[in-house]
Design a protein around this motif. Sequence first.
Motif, PDB file in Angstrom:
ATOM      1  N   ILE A 147       0.254   5.155  -7.557  1.00  0.00           N
ATOM      2  CA  ILE A 147       0.036   5.727  -7.859  1.00  0.00           C
ATOM      3  C   ILE A 147      -1.214   6.781  -7.523  1.00  0.00           C
ATOM      4  N   ALA A 148      -1.961   6.458  -6.630  1.00  0.00           N
ATOM      5  CA  ALA A 148      -3.321   7.169  -6.576  1.00  0.00           C
ATOM      6  C   ALA A 148      -3.240   8.243  -5.532  1.00  0.00           C
ATOM      7  N   LEU A 149      -1.683   7.740  -4.608  1.00  0.00           N
ATOM      8  CA  LEU A 149      -1.854   8.344  -3.203  1.00  0.00           C
ATOM      9  C   LEU A 149      -1.401   9.935  -3.514  1.00  0.00           C
ATOM     10  N   PRO A 150      -1.435  10.971  -2.658  1.00  0.00           N
ATOM     11  CA  PRO A 150      -1.072  12.723  -2.766  1.00  0.00           C
ATOM     12  C   PRO A 150       0.252  11.839  -2.777  1.00  0.00           C
ATOM     13  N   ASP A 151       1.221  12.241  -3.412  1.00  0.00           N
ATOM     14  CA  ASP A 151       2.454  12.374  -3.635  1.00  0.00           C
ATOM     15  C   ASP A 151       3.912  12.697  -2.264  1.00  0.00           C
ATOM     16  N   GLU A 152       3.006  13.045  -1.296  1.00  0.00           N
ATOM     17  CA  GLU A 152       3.859  13.038   0.363  1.00  0.00           C
ATOM     18  C   GLU A 152       3.310  11.699   1.339  1.00  0.00           C
ATOM     19  N   VAL A 153       2.615  10.546   0.323  1.00  0.00           N
ATOM     20  CA  VAL A 153       2.039   9.954   1.184  1.00  0.00           C
ATOM     21  C   VAL A 153       2.902   8.535   0.694  1.00  0.00           C
ATOM     22  N   ARG A 154       3.175   8.614  -0.624  1.00  0.00           N
ATOM     23  CA  ARG A 154       3.368   7.197  -1.469  1.00  0.00           C
ATOM     24  C   ARG A 154       5.130   6.662  -0.823  1.00  0.00           C
ATOM     25  N   PRO A 155       5.647   7.710  -0.667  1.00  0.00           N
ATOM     26  CA  PRO A 155       7.013   7.239   0.511  1.00  0.00           C
ATOM     27  C   PRO A 155       7.267   6.230   1.178  1.00  0.00           C
ATOM     28  N   PRO A 156       5.925   6.458   2.622  1.00  0.00           N
ATOM     29  CA  PRO A 156       6.114   6.042   4.074  1.00  0.00           C
ATOM     30  C   PRO A 156       4.127   4.757   3.526  1.00  0.00           C
TER      31      PRO A 156
ATOM     32  N   ALA B 272      -4.802  -2.047   6.264  1.00  0.00           N
ATOM     33  CA  ALA B 272      -3.933  -1.602   7.525  1.00  0.00           C
ATOM     34  C   ALA B 272      -3.159  -0.188   6.768  1.00  0.00           C
ATOM     35  N   ILE B 273      -2.385  -1.094   6.089  1.00  0.00           N
ATOM     36  CA  ILE B 273      -1.247   0.177   5.919  1.00  0.00           C
ATOM     37  C   ILE B 273      -2.071   1.293   5.760  1.00  0.00           C
ATOM     38  N   LEU B 274      -2.292   1.994   5.047  1.00  0.00           N
ATOM     39  CA  LEU B 274      -3.174   3.341   4.632  1.00  0.00           C
ATOM     40  C   LEU B 274      -3.383   3.436   5.707  1.00  0.00           C
ATOM     41  N   ARG B 275      -4.667   2.662   6.503  1.00  0.00           N
ATOM     42  CA  ARG B 275      -5.236   3.135   8.032  1.00  0.00           C
ATOM     43  C   ARG B 275      -4.407   3.859   8.828  1.00  0.00           C
ATOM     44  N   ASP B 276      -3.276   2.975   8.666  1.00  0.00           N
ATOM     45  CA  ASP B 276      -1.213   3.322   9.936  1.00  0.00           C
ATOM     46  C   ASP B 276      -1.095   5.113   9.553  1.00  0.00           C
ATOM     47  N   LEU B 277      -1.141   4.905   7.874  1.00  0.00           N
ATOM     48  CA  LEU B 277      -0.965   6.370   7.660  1.00  0.00           C
ATOM     49  C   LEU B 277      -1.390   7.545   7.544  1.00  0.00           C
ATOM     50  N   GLY B 278      -2.981   7.069   8.791  1.00  0.00           N
ATOM     51  CA  GLY B 278      -4.116   8.151   8.864  1.00  0.00           C
ATOM     52  C   GLY B 278      -4.856   8.587   7.871  1.00  0.00           C
ATOM     53  N   ARG B 279      -5.007   7.083   6.248  1.00  0.00           N
ATOM     54  CA  ARG B 279      -5.898   7.929   5.501  1.00  0.00           C
ATOM     55  C   ARG B 279      -6.994   6.542   5.260  1.00  0.00           C
ATOM     56  N   ASP B 280      -8.241   6.774   5.000  1.00  0.00           N
ATOM     57  CA  ASP B 280      -9.432   6.641   4.386  1.00  0.00           C
ATOM     58  C   ASP B 280      -8.783   5.232   3.308  1.00  0.00           C
ATOM     59  N   ALA B 281      -8.823   3.842   3.583  1.00  0.00           N
ATOM     60  CA  ALA B 281      -8.024   3.519   2.920  1.00  0.00           C
ATOM     61  C   ALA B 281      -9.559   3.045   1.961  1.00  0.00           C
ATOM     62  N   GLU B 282     -10.940   3.276   2.222  1.00  0.00           N
ATOM     63  CA  GLU B 282     -11.939   3.179   1.461  1.00  0.00           C
ATOM     64  C   GLU B 282     -11.964   3.885   0.117  1.00  0.00           C
ATOM     65  N   ALA B 283     -11.878   5.471   0.449  1.00  0.00           N
ATOM     66  CA  ALA B 283     -12.319   6.236  -0.396  1.00  0.00           C
ATOM     67  C   ALA B 283     -10.057   5.811  -1.049  1.00  0.00           C
ATOM     68  N   ASP B 284      -9.031   5.987  -0.514  1.00  0.00           N
ATOM     69  CA  ASP B 284      -7.887   5.237  -1.639  1.00  0.00           C
ATOM     70  C   ASP B 284      -7.926   3.940  -2.206  1.00  0.00           C
ATOM     71  N   ARG B 285      -9.029   3.264  -2.140  1.00  0.00           N
ATOM     72  CA  ARG B 285      -9.376   1.457  -3.124  1.00  0.00           C
ATOM     73  C   ARG B 285      -9.585   2.420  -4.056  1.00  0.00           C
ATOM     74  N   ALA B 286     -10.757   2.699  -3.904  1.00  0.00           N
ATOM     75  CA  ALA B 286     -11.829   3.006  -4.645  1.00  0.00           C
ATOM     76  C   ALA B 286     -11.125   4.502  -6.118  1.00  0.00           C
ATOM     77  N   ALA B 287     -10.134   5.016  -5.380  1.00  0.00           N
ATOM     78  CA  ALA B 287      -8.955   5.614  -6.135  1.00  0.00           C
ATOM     79  C   ALA B 287      -8.497   4.685  -7.231  1.00  0.00           C
ATOM     80  N   ALA B 288      -7.944   4.163  -6.421  1.00  0.00           N
ATOM     81  CA  ALA B 288      -6.740   2.618  -7.235  1.00  0.00           C
ATOM     82  C   ALA B 288      -7.344   2.038  -8.153  1.00  0.00           C
ATOM     83  N   LEU B 289      -8.754   1.314  -7.842  1.00  0.00           N
ATOM     84  CA  LEU B 289      -9.461   0.287  -8.867  1.00  0.00           C
ATOM     85  C   LEU B 289      -9.693   1.367 -10.050  1.00  0.00           C
TER      86      LEU B 289
END
Lengths: 195, 195
Positions: free
Chosen positions: A97-106, A130-147
Motif C-alpha cells: 500500500i506504501a509503494l508507488p502505483d506502478e510498483v505495486r503489481p510487480p 529481497a523482493i523489493l531489492r529485485d525491483l530496484g527499490r530501497d528496501a529500508e526506505a520502503d520498510r520505514a514507509a510501510a511501518l
Amino acid sequence: MTLDFYYEFASTYSYLSVGRIEALAREASVDVCWKPFLLGPIFRAQGLESSPFNVFPVKGRYMWRDMERQAAALALPPLVRPDVFPQNGLFAARVAIALPDEVRPPFTRAVFHAQFAEGRDISEEALIAAILRDLGRDAEADRAAALSDANKARLRERTDEAAQRGVFGAPSFVTRDGELFWGNDRLEAALAWAA
Amino acid sequence: MTLDFYYEFASTYSYLSVGRIEALAREASVDVCWKPFLLGPIFRAQGLESSPFNVFPVKGRYMWRDMERQAAALALPPLVRPDVFPQNGLFAARVAIALPDEVRPPFTRAVFHAQFAEGRDISEEALIAAILRDLGRDAEADRAAALSDANKARLRERTDEAAQRGVFGAPSFVTRDGELFWGNDRLEAALAWAA
C-alpha cells in the motif's frame, strides 16, 4: 473505465487473479486499481475466527485440490501449499500500500509467487526486502514507509472501505458504479461490467 | 464417460447447472447421472445451522445479486427470490429420486423453474403433483413411491454418499475417478475431466 481489485496476500484465489488481471484488463481497455486489504478483520466481523477453509475443513480440502487443478490449467508452477495457512500478510500488505502505483503489481506478483510457487513465508521481512531489492527499490526506505503510522492507518481504512462495499472474501472486484464481483472465476465478468 | 451431478432443490446455483448441463454434456459426450441429495445434514455436519448464505448475511446479499446477473447472462427469466430461503426441498428430492431416470431431468427443471422463475413454494405437494401430471405421470403413484420407507432410505444413503465423496455444497460434480468439482462455475471443467 476502472476496476478496483481487492486482494489479500494470504488468499489462494487472489494468487490466480494477480497473474491474470493485467492481460485481461488490457484486452478490455480497463484500468485496474490494485487494492491490497486484510481479510482477518472482515472474517472476524462475520464471526469467523480463521479462513473459512480452516473453519470448514471439508471445504479447505476441496480448495487445495481445486487450486492444484487451477494452477495446472493456468500453466502456473505446481502449487506449493504453505506450512501455515493462512500466512500472515500484514507486512506485505503494508509495504504494497506504501509503494508507488506502478510498483505495486510487480511487487504483488513476486510475493504471491514466493508464497505459492516456492512455499516461502511472506511474513519474513527479509523475503520482502529481497523482493523489493529485485525491483530496484530501497528496501529500508520502503520498510520505514510501510511501518509509519499514517500508512498503517491507510491499510485499516482500505479494509474498512472494502467491508463497506460488501467485500467478504478475496479476490473481489468492484466497479465504479458499485457492482461487486467475488472470486477469480468472476474476473472476466467484472471486467466486462467495468468496460 | 459419466459424471455424477449432485444437486439440492433449494440451491440457487444448482438451478443454473440444471439448465445448462444437458446441452454441455451432449457436446462433451458425457452421460450425466442426476443425483438429488440434501444439503441440510451436510451443513449441520459442518456446524452450520442453515445455508451459509443465511449464516453469513453479507455473503447472502452478494449471492442474490450474483444470481440476478447470472440469470440475465444465461437468458433465464428474471430471478424471483423465494419468500423463504432455503426452501424445504425434501419432498421434491424424494419424488425425484423415486422417478425413472429419464423423467428426473425434466421434473427437476420444472421444480427449479417454479421456484426461481415463478416464486412458488416447492414444499407444496400440490405443486409437485401438478408438475408430475404435466409430465404425464400418475402423481398419486409417484407420491406413494416417494414416501415409501425404502425410498426415504435411498435419499439418506445418497446424502451420505455425497458427504463421503467430499461434497459440501451444491451443485457438485464427481467424476468416476473421484474428482470433485464444486459450483456451477466448475461445470465445464468437470465435464472436461470426465471426458
